[in-house]
Design a protein around this motif. Structure first.
Motif, PDB file in Angstrom:
ATOM      1  N   ARG A  81      27.069  46.851  26.796  1.00  0.00           N
ATOM      2  CA  ARG A  81      26.583  46.154  25.597  1.00  0.00           C
ATOM      3  C   ARG A  81      26.402  47.116  24.428  1.00  0.00           C
ATOM      4  N   ASP A  82      26.030  46.568  23.289  1.00  0.00           N
ATOM      5  CA  ASP A  82      25.799  47.301  22.041  1.00  0.00           C
ATOM      6  C   ASP A  82      27.097  47.689  21.354  1.00  0.00           C
ATOM      7  N   ASN A 106      33.155  46.423  30.534  1.00  0.00           N
ATOM      8  CA  ASN A 106      32.615  46.519  31.889  1.00  0.00           C
ATOM      9  C   ASN A 106      32.909  47.853  32.539  1.00  0.00           C
ATOM     10  N   ILE A 107      32.143  48.106  33.593  1.00  0.00           N
ATOM     11  CA  ILE A 107      32.410  49.242  34.474  1.00  0.00           C
ATOM     12  C   ILE A 107      32.482  48.709  35.896  1.00  0.00           C
ATOM     13  N   ALA A 126      27.082  54.647  36.865  1.00  0.00           N
ATOM     14  CA  ALA A 126      27.588  54.027  35.636  1.00  0.00           C
ATOM     15  C   ALA A 126      26.861  54.599  34.420  1.00  0.00           C
ATOM     16  N   SER A 127      25.546  54.763  34.530  1.00  0.00           N
ATOM     17  CA  SER A 127      24.772  55.332  33.426  1.00  0.00           C
ATOM     18  C   SER A 127      25.265  56.728  33.072  1.00  0.00           C
ATOM     19  N   ILE A 148      23.904  49.378  29.586  1.00  0.00           N
ATOM     20  CA  ILE A 148      24.523  48.686  30.725  1.00  0.00           C
ATOM     21  C   ILE A 148      23.589  47.626  31.286  1.00  0.00           C
ATOM     22  N   SER A 149      24.202  46.611  31.904  1.00  0.00           N
ATOM     23  CA  SER A 149      23.430  45.507  32.495  1.00  0.00           C
ATOM     24  C   SER A 149      22.977  45.877  33.902  1.00  0.00           C
ATOM     25  N   VAL A 150      22.214  44.987  34.512  1.00  0.00           N
ATOM     26  CA  VAL A 150      21.899  45.084  35.943  1.00  0.00           C
ATOM     27  C   VAL A 150      23.218  44.962  36.716  1.00  0.00           C
TER      28      VAL A 150
END
Lengths: 200, 160
Positions: A71-72, A77-78, A118-119, A135-137
């Motif tokens: 996002r942002d 996606n990852i 991912a982070s 990133i999302s959950v």
């Protein structure tokens, strides 16, 4: 975007993002495990759809996929992919036990690792581009490689016939964890990344 | 057994006794067409609903709309009669779920809808389907009788 453009400068930049990201991920994993974690030099590849399932041992191979939204400034996606052996190795390291199958606690632990890994890549992307990325959950699936890989393949299918893959092997003692990460910005974010890196 | 593999964004047409398979369908859709009189089978593994979504469409088999048309054309070239064709549709899962709706994650559902629309336009009857859910599927199309074997991990095996 054609594949030839991909193969030169852009690939170098993506490799750098892969390198720094993998380094960050190894450090994060080491902190989580309180153990030394080594890694190989990540392989960054642009590959064709049809070859995607082969790199994980065929379309029907059982794998673990962890999927997150970006996002942002960067949307997309990852996907973080582990073969079953690596997933089980990783769970055993994290939970300090010897599981043979993945139970609910294992799945939750793997999701958390997906989040951390991912982070790490997203932070490296953010640091190199100056773009804000969240990133999302994570969402996790255990199924046939072909089915799981269809998700990023479809996403990249709108842009080209190729996908971007970062492959890293993390190593703790005798335990190997082979992780494959697909970075999938949407087409506008992709342009934004490249233009902020000065390659577009 | 002579099993011909159809990859992602790919299509093939064969005559009996050859068989067709496509492995690990997730959000993609496998469309199996069969001419039972001439024993000709065709299979396409599409990824996206519509070729309108992309500017340069190099691969027709990637999309439901163009993929189905190309498959029918190729089957006719091989001797199939369009009026004999029947269809079976498999796949279109949602492999990952998130709280917030995301159009790309609904792609499986959209692929199935686009496939059905195109088959209807072409007057090809859908005789059976196994679509949706959140799991992968492998399919094998038997050219002798048009039966379609659907295999999954943890969700059973069936013939449709």
């Amino acid at each position: 975007m054609d594949s030839e453009n991909f193969n030169s400068t852009i690939l170098d930049v993506l490799k750098e993002i892969g390198n720094i990201g993998s380094g960050n991920a190894a450090t994060a994993l080491a902190n989580m495990l309180s153990k030394r974690v080594n890694m190989n030099v990540p392989k960054v590849k642009i590959i064709e759809f049809k070859d995607v399932p082969m790199i994980v041992g065929g379309e029907e191979k059982l794998v673990v996929g962890i999927y997150l939204n970006l996002r942002d400034d960067v949307k997309g996606n990852i996907l973080f992919l582990l073969d079953m052996e690596s997933a089980i190795n990783l769970v055993n390291l994290l939970l300090n036990k010897k599981v043979k199958e993945l139970d609910d606690i294992s799945i939750s632990a793997l999701s958390e690792v997906g989040n951390i890994v991912a982070s790490s890549y997203v932070n490296s992307l953010s640091a190199l581009t100056g773009l804000k990325v969240k990133i999302s959950v994570p969402s996790l699936a255990i199924d046939m490689a072909g089915a799981i890989l269809s998700v990023p393949a479809i996403q990249f299918g709108l842009i080209s016939d190729h996908v971007l893959l970062i492959e890293t092997i993390f190593k703790e003692g005798e335990n190997f964890v082979k992780g494959k990460l697909f970075l999938l910005p949407d087409i506008d974010s992709y342009k934004k990344i490249l233009s902020n890196l000065g390659v577009l | 057994m002579d099993m011909i593999k159809v990859g992602m964004a790919d299509l093939k047409v064969v005559k009996a006794p050859k068989m067709l398979t496509t492995l690990g369908l997730g959000s993609c859709v496998g469309i199996a067409l069969y001419d039972k009189i001439n024993k000709i089978a065709g299979l396409v593994h599409i990824m996206l609903p519509s070729s309108d979504e992309i500017k340069k469409n190099q691969n027709k088999a990637k999309f439901a709309d163009t993929g189905v048309i190309l498959l029918v054309e190729n089957m006719i070239k091989e001797g199939a009669d369009k009026t004999n064709l029947t269809a079976k549709v498999v796949g279109g899962s949602q492999m990952f779920s998130f709280k917030k709706n995301n159009s790309i994650l609904k792609i499986g559902e959209r692929n199935v809808l686009a496939t059905k629309k195109k088959l209807q336009e072409l007057n090809i009857q859908i005789v059976s389907e196994d679509t949706g859910g959140n799991y992968g599927r492998t399919i094998q199309l038997n050219t002798k009788d048009g039966s379609l074997l659907v295999k999954t991990i943890g969700h059973g095996t069936k013939i449709i």
